[in-house]
Write a protein that holds these residues in place. Structure first.
Motif, short mmCIF file in Angstrom:
data_model
loop_
_atom_site.label_atom_id
_atom_site.label_comp_id
_atom_site.label_asym_id
_atom_site.label_seq_id
_atom_site.Cartn_x
_atom_site.Cartn_y
_atom_site.Cartn_z
N LEU A 59 41.33 56.22 34.30
CA LEU A 59 40.89 55.31 34.32
C LEU A 59 41.82 54.15 35.66
N LEU A 60 41.26 54.01 36.38
CA LEU A 60 41.41 53.04 37.13
C LEU A 60 41.57 51.17 37.18
N LEU A 61 41.90 50.85 36.59
CA LEU A 61 42.29 49.42 35.99
C LEU A 61 42.26 48.78 37.28
N TYR A 62 41.68 47.36 37.48
CA TYR A 62 41.95 46.67 38.41
C TYR A 62 41.00 45.23 37.93
N SER A 63 41.98 43.94 39.20
CA SER A 63 42.59 42.83 38.35
C SER A 63 41.59 42.28 38.33
N ASP A 64 39.78 42.69 38.96
CA ASP A 64 38.31 42.12 38.58
C ASP A 64 37.81 43.72 39.06
N ASP A 65 36.40 42.65 39.51
CA ASP A 65 35.50 44.49 39.39
C ASP A 65 35.12 44.78 41.11
N HIS A 66 36.06 43.95 41.90
CA HIS A 66 36.59 44.95 43.16
C HIS A 66 37.35 45.79 42.86
N TYR A 67 36.28 46.64 43.66
CA TYR A 67 37.30 48.43 43.09
C TYR A 67 38.33 48.23 45.23
N ALA A 68 39.26 47.36 45.35
CA ALA A 68 40.14 47.38 46.56
C ALA A 68 41.05 47.47 46.37
N LYS A 69 42.52 47.76 47.47
CA LYS A 69 43.66 48.07 46.55
C LYS A 69 43.41 47.00 46.55
N SER A 70 43.95 46.00 46.79
CA SER A 70 44.67 44.95 46.84
C SER A 70 43.86 44.37 45.14
N HIS A 71 43.55 45.26 44.18
CA HIS A 71 42.71 43.98 42.84
C HIS A 71 44.14 45.59 41.84
N PHE A 72 43.97 46.47 42.82
CA PHE A 72 44.80 48.11 41.80
C PHE A 72 45.67 47.29 40.57
N GLU A 73 45.33 47.12 39.87
CA GLU A 73 46.52 46.63 38.65
C GLU A 73 47.91 48.53 38.09
N GLN A 74 47.01 49.63 37.68
CA GLN A 74 46.84 50.61 37.48
C GLN A 74 46.36 51.65 37.27
N GLU A 75 47.00 53.32 36.66
CA GLU A 75 46.10 54.25 36.26
C GLU A 75 46.61 55.24 35.60
N ILE A 76 44.84 55.16 34.16
CA ILE A 76 45.91 55.45 33.14
C ILE A 76 45.40 57.00 33.34
N ARG A 77 46.24 58.46 33.31
CA ARG A 77 45.44 59.48 32.70
C ARG A 77 44.90 59.44 31.50
N CYS A 78 43.91 60.50 31.24
CA CYS A 78 42.59 60.99 30.40
C CYS A 78 41.96 62.02 29.88
#
Length: 110
Positions: free
Chosen positions: A42-61
């Motif tokens: 799961l890739l988590l972003y600070s908002d609903d724009h999947y842009a590099k500048s909004h990327f927060e973290q990746e969680i393996r699942c």
């Protein structure tokens, strides 16, 4: 009776549907993968724009899916052995989803 592949596909579809309300989560979960420890991330972003500048973290699942008849017959779902847990630790941990499908409904009640 459903086969293992369709059970897995249904479980991942259900999980993605349940997570669809999380607009800031990009769901990269794969069916029929052959990797031993993860089914994607799961890739988590600070908002609903999947842009590099909004990327927060990746969680393996990892996603484990079963139907209720298997749980009832075996009195348990699944035990994780020590080597699996050690593998999870070596990759830095992950989120484990367990999806339980009620086979009596023959669909997506979970």
């Amino acid at each position: 009776m459903e086969n293992t592949k369709s059970i897995e596909e249904n479980g991942i579809a259900i999980l993605k549907l349940k997570l669809s309300g999380c607009a800031s989560v990009d769901k990269n979960i794969y069916e029929n993968d052959k990797t031993p420890f993860t089914d994607g991330s799961l890739l988590l972003y600070s908002d609903d724009h999947y842009a590099k500048s909004h990327f927060e973290q990746e969680i393996r699942c990892q996603v484990k899916t079963t139907i209720d008849s298997k749980v009832k017959d075996n009195k348990e779902y699944r035990k994780l052995d020590r080597s699996t847990l050690k593998g999870y630790q070596r990759i830095g941990g992950q989120l484990l989803f367990v999806v339980w499908i009620k086979s009596s409904t023959n669909a997506y009640e979970n």
